[in-house]
Design a protein around this motif. Structure first.
Motif, PDB file in Angstrom:
ATOM      1  N   GLU A 134      15.328  95.552 138.300  1.00 54.31           N
ATOM      2  CA  GLU A 134      15.282  94.245 137.640  1.00 54.31           C
ATOM      3  C   GLU A 134      14.679  94.335 136.246  1.00 54.31           C
ATOM      4  O   GLU A 134      14.940  93.480 135.398  1.00 54.31           O
ATOM      5  N   ASP A 135      13.832  95.361 136.012  1.00 60.55           N
ATOM      6  CA  ASP A 135      13.190  95.567 134.715  1.00 60.55           C
ATOM      7  C   ASP A 135      13.477  96.992 134.254  1.00 60.55           C
ATOM      8  O   ASP A 135      13.056  97.956 134.910  1.00 60.55           O
ATOM      9  N   VAL A 182      23.052  89.805 127.362  1.00 53.85           N
ATOM     10  CA  VAL A 182      23.294  90.325 128.705  1.00 53.85           C
ATOM     11  C   VAL A 182      24.290  89.411 129.405  1.00 53.85           C
ATOM     12  O   VAL A 182      24.164  88.184 129.348  1.00 53.85           O
ATOM     13  N   SER A 195      18.896  84.482 135.005  1.00 54.47           N
ATOM     14  CA  SER A 195      18.482  84.403 133.605  1.00 54.47           C
ATOM     15  C   SER A 195      18.053  85.796 133.176  1.00 54.47           C
ATOM     16  O   SER A 195      17.843  86.678 134.011  1.00 54.47           O
ATOM     17  N   TYR A 196      17.921  85.991 131.868  1.00 55.61           N
ATOM     18  CA  TYR A 196      17.496  87.312 131.398  1.00 55.61           C
ATOM     19  C   TYR A 196      16.492  87.177 130.266  1.00 55.61           C
ATOM     20  O   TYR A 196      16.426  86.154 129.582  1.00 55.61           O
ATOM     21  N   GLU A 210      14.732  84.707 125.741  1.00 53.11           N
ATOM     22  CA  GLU A 210      15.069  84.403 127.125  1.00 53.11           C
ATOM     23  C   GLU A 210      16.276  83.477 127.127  1.00 53.11           C
ATOM     24  O   GLU A 210      16.302  82.474 126.410  1.00 53.11           O
ATOM     25  N   LEU A 213      22.229  83.639 131.780  1.00 49.45           N
ATOM     26  CA  LEU A 213      23.296  84.628 131.826  1.00 49.45           C
ATOM     27  C   LEU A 213      24.662  83.957 131.783  1.00 49.45           C
ATOM     28  O   LEU A 213      24.870  82.886 132.346  1.00 49.45           O
ATOM     29  N   VAL A 250      14.529  94.992 129.174  1.00 46.39           N
ATOM     30  CA  VAL A 250      15.463  94.021 129.757  1.00 46.39           C
ATOM     31  C   VAL A 250      14.979  93.612 131.140  1.00 46.39           C
ATOM     32  O   VAL A 250      14.729  94.468 131.999  1.00 46.39           O
ATOM     33  N   SER A 251      14.809  92.322 131.347  1.00 45.63           N
ATOM     34  CA  SER A 251      14.395  91.773 132.648  1.00 45.63           C
ATOM     35  C   SER A 251      15.417  90.759 133.106  1.00 45.63           C
ATOM     36  O   SER A 251      15.802  89.885 132.332  1.00 45.63           O
ATOM     37  N   ILE A 252      15.825  90.859 134.355  1.00 44.47           N
ATOM     38  CA  ILE A 252      16.765  89.899 134.931  1.00 44.47           C
ATOM     39  C   ILE A 252      16.101  89.239 136.122  1.00 44.47           C
ATOM     40  O   ILE A 252      15.484  89.897 136.961  1.00 44.47           O
TER      41      ILE A 252
END
Length: 255
Positions: A134-135, A182, A195-196, A210, A213, A250-252
């Protein structure tokens, strides 16, 4: 055995693109029909080679308006049939519409189903990194090159695959900028669940974005034109780059 509806629908296929005809339906002087999009590209009939005019077949247009026609993505598994007035809205959101290659290489014309995307990438674009989690941290190399360029990464988490695109291009004002976005390799409905967050870290500096998506089906140029992504110029890049390389965190998240 084909039904009467299916037999009738087959008569409404454009002989050039094979899409179903809808108004305006055009024909040559011998009565062979063609869709308006293909007519604009041709000067002679693809069936009899007669010179094409701009004659409309009003009878076929009237019948076409009453037919329940299959979705254009039926070859990819969609079983829906609709009136022509409803088909366009359905097809724009149809979960069976084919995916283009995530590499964003103009030379790659591949299209296929969602299930085939990753197989294609691993077979034809082995240089594209696929990171798990996720990260993750994606590193774009040679970021200072002046020409237009694209960097692509695939991130896998939550049972889905996501594409990070970093693109350097010239804006309307003539200045070069970098755009990072993303997208989910999946449907628009699936994309609504995520969200990303993008983050650039430097010495006592941090730049974050932020956003929600979007699906890979949505047009990248439109989102870039609307600046609905992380945007920064070459001067900002130098504040975060290290020896010509740029690290993007990158975090989702699920929402």
């Amino acid at each position: 055995m084909a039904t009467v509806q299916e037999d009738l629908a087959s008569e409404f296929e454009c002989p050039v693109c094979c899409n179903y005809l809808e108004a305006p339906v055009l024909q040559c002087r011998n009565g062979h029909v063609i869709c308006a999009n293909c007519r604009a590209k041709l000067t002679s009939c693809p069936i009899c080679r007669a010179r094409l005019g701009n004659f409309r077949n009003l009878a076929m247009e009237k019948v076409a308006s009453t037919l329940m026609l299959p979705c254009n993505y039926s070859v990819f598994g969609c079983a829906v049939a609709l009136l022509h007035t409803e088909r366009r809205a359905h097809e724009e959101a149809c979960e069976f519409q084919p995916y283009s290659c995530p590499s964003r290489l103009a030379s790659c014309k591949w299209e296929g189903s969602l299930e085939q995307v990753m197989t294609h990438l691993m077979k034809s674009h082995k240089s594209i990194a696929t990171l798990q989690g996720e990260d993750v941290v994606f590193q774009a190399t040679d970021i200072n090159q002046p020409r237009t360029r694209k960097w692509v990464m695939i991130q896998s988490c939550y049972g889905h695959h996501f594409r990070l695109l970093l693109e350097k291009r010239v804006k309307w004002d003539g200045h070069q900028h970098l755009y990072a976005i993303v997208q989910l390799i999946g449907t628009r409905k699936q994309a609504e669940r995520f969200s990303y967050n993008l983050k650039l870290n430097g010495q006592r500096r941090r730049l974050t974005w932020e956003g929600k998506l979007s699906s890979m089906h949505q047009l990248i140029p439109l989102e870039i034109r609307n600046s609905d992504c992380l945007v920064f110029d070459p001067c900002t890049t130098q504040l975060f780059a290290d020896k010509g390389n740029l690290s993007i965190h990158v975090s989702i998240r699920m929402v």
